[in-house]
Design an enzyme around this catalytic site. Structure first.
Site, PDB file in Angstrom:
ATOM      1  N   THR A   1      27.585  30.357 -28.308  1.00 16.66           N
ATOM      2  CA  THR A   1      28.870  30.520 -27.629  1.00 16.66           C
ATOM      3  C   THR A   1      29.651  29.221 -27.603  1.00 16.66           C
ATOM      4  O   THR A   1      30.886  29.226 -27.583  1.00 16.66           O
ATOM      5  CB  THR A   1      28.640  31.041 -26.201  1.00 16.66           C
TER       6      THR A   1
ATOM      7  N   TYR B   1      14.639  29.850 -28.885  1.00 16.59           N
ATOM      8  CA  TYR B   1      15.777  30.771 -28.934  1.00 16.59           C
ATOM      9  C   TYR B   1      15.606  31.673 -30.145  1.00 16.59           C
ATOM     10  O   TYR B   1      15.723  31.229 -31.282  1.00 16.59           O
ATOM     11  CB  TYR B   1      17.069  29.958 -29.004  1.00 16.59           C
TER      12      TYR B   1
ATOM     13  N   LYS C   1      14.491  32.119 -24.895  1.00 16.67           N
ATOM     14  CA  LYS C   1      15.666  32.977 -24.784  1.00 16.67           C
ATOM     15  C   LYS C   1      15.484  34.058 -25.835  1.00 16.67           C
ATOM     16  O   LYS C   1      15.607  33.803 -27.034  1.00 16.67           O
ATOM     17  CB  LYS C   1      16.953  32.185 -25.027  1.00 16.67           C
TER      18      LYS C   1
ATOM     19  N   VAL D   1      20.576  34.008 -20.129  1.00 17.78           N
ATOM     20  CA  VAL D   1      21.495  33.059 -20.764  1.00 17.78           C
ATOM     21  C   VAL D   1      22.712  33.882 -21.166  1.00 17.78           C
ATOM     22  O   VAL D   1      22.669  34.641 -22.131  1.00 17.78           O
ATOM     23  CB  VAL D   1      20.850  32.358 -21.965  1.00 17.78           C
TER      24      VAL D   1
END
EC number: 4.3.3.7
Length: 293
Positions: free
Chosen positions: A47, A135, A163, A205
């Site tokens: 993001t 992640y 994540k 998240v």
């Protein structure tokens, strides 16, 4: 460090109209998130447009985030990559400036094997004494870190969590059930995060937190505590927003929504382009339903 529990904003990188990083607005957003109850500030991830900022900008964003946060909440610094050596250097910088942990993505494009993924993350953890959150986002990386590899990495000192952005709740359940004590499971998918947390996950998240930080903080707090009624109520209020914020590649819709709220410009760098006009009415309606307008 103490485990991070709750809403971790996957913060956008605000940019001026000329495409340069808007550091004053970055500082303002961090202060706003802390005031709204966000548990942790996550910077320069997906993001945060990590693929299109320079290494120098990447490092400066981490430094500014740590400085502005000033210990009020943890900072999770994006420090992954598909080159192990480069990921180690980013992790070293994050440690140097005082980030609390790093978020390290599964290597993309070069498609490593499960053993390659394991060796990549183990090398980072052994090289830099900073907590690492893995992640896994195979929709972007192609390579999918399987649960067996995640659980193997959970035994590596310094690897503190994952994540998990597949949105696969069954997979998340197995990870929650089998992970060792002290290893945190975070959702990376707003639409399914409530289920993951109610089943024992530790937080989310969140992209949605960029525009609804208080609601997301309240949702995470309720879900982690097992308050299904409250979590369900907030989740359904945000459900349309979760969907529309991914109607086009992230962070295109969320930057449009933030601009609509007067939080920052919608500017992104190519190859990301502005959101399609035909989506604007729907996203605005979802924002109204969520109580943002």
């Amino acid at each position: 460090m103490n485990p991070i529990v709750g809403s971790i904003v996957a913060l956008v990188t605000p940019m001026l109209e000329d495409g340069s990083v808007d550091y004053p607005t970055l500082r303002q957003l961090i202060d706003w998130h802390i005031a709204e109850g966000t548990a942790c500030i996550g910077v320069v991830g997906t993001t945060g447009e990590s693929p299109t900022v320079s290494v120098e900008e990447h490092c400066e964003i981490i430094r500014v985030a740590v400085e502005q946060t000033a210990g009020r909440v943890p900072v999770m610094a994006g420090a992954g990559g598909n080159s192990t050596r480069e990921a180690i250097e980013l992790a070293r910088f994050a440690k140097k400036v005082g980030a609390d942990c790093t978020l390290s993505v599964v290597p993309y494009y070069n498609k490593p094997s499960q053993e390659g993924i394991y060796q990549h993350f183990r090398a980072i953890a052994e090289a830099v004494d900073i907590p690492t959150v893995l992640y896994n986002v195979p929709g972007r990386t192609v390579a999918d870190m399987l649960p067996e590899t995640t659980l193997r990495l959970a035994q590596v000192p310094g690897v503190i969590g994952i994540k998990e952005a597949t949105g696969n709740i069954e997979r998340a359940c197995w990870l929650i059930k089998q992970a060792p004590a002290g290893f945190s499971i975070y959702s990376g998918d707003d639409g399914t995060a409530v289920a993951l947390m109610l089943l024992g996950g530790h937080g989310n998240v969140s992209v949605t937190a960029n525009v609804a930080p208080r609601a997301m903080a309240d949702l995470c707090r309720a879900a982690v505590a097992g308050d299904a009624r409250t979590a369900r109520e907030i989740h359904f209020k945000l459900l349309g927003l979760h969907k529309l914020l991914f109607a086009e590649p992230n962070p295109t819709p969320v930057k449009w929504a933030m601009h609509r709220l007067g939080l920052c410009a919608a500017t992104m760098r190519l190859p990301m382009v502005p959101m399609s006009a035909h989506l604007e009415a729907g996203l605005e309606a979802a924002m109204r339903e969520a109580g943002l307008l």
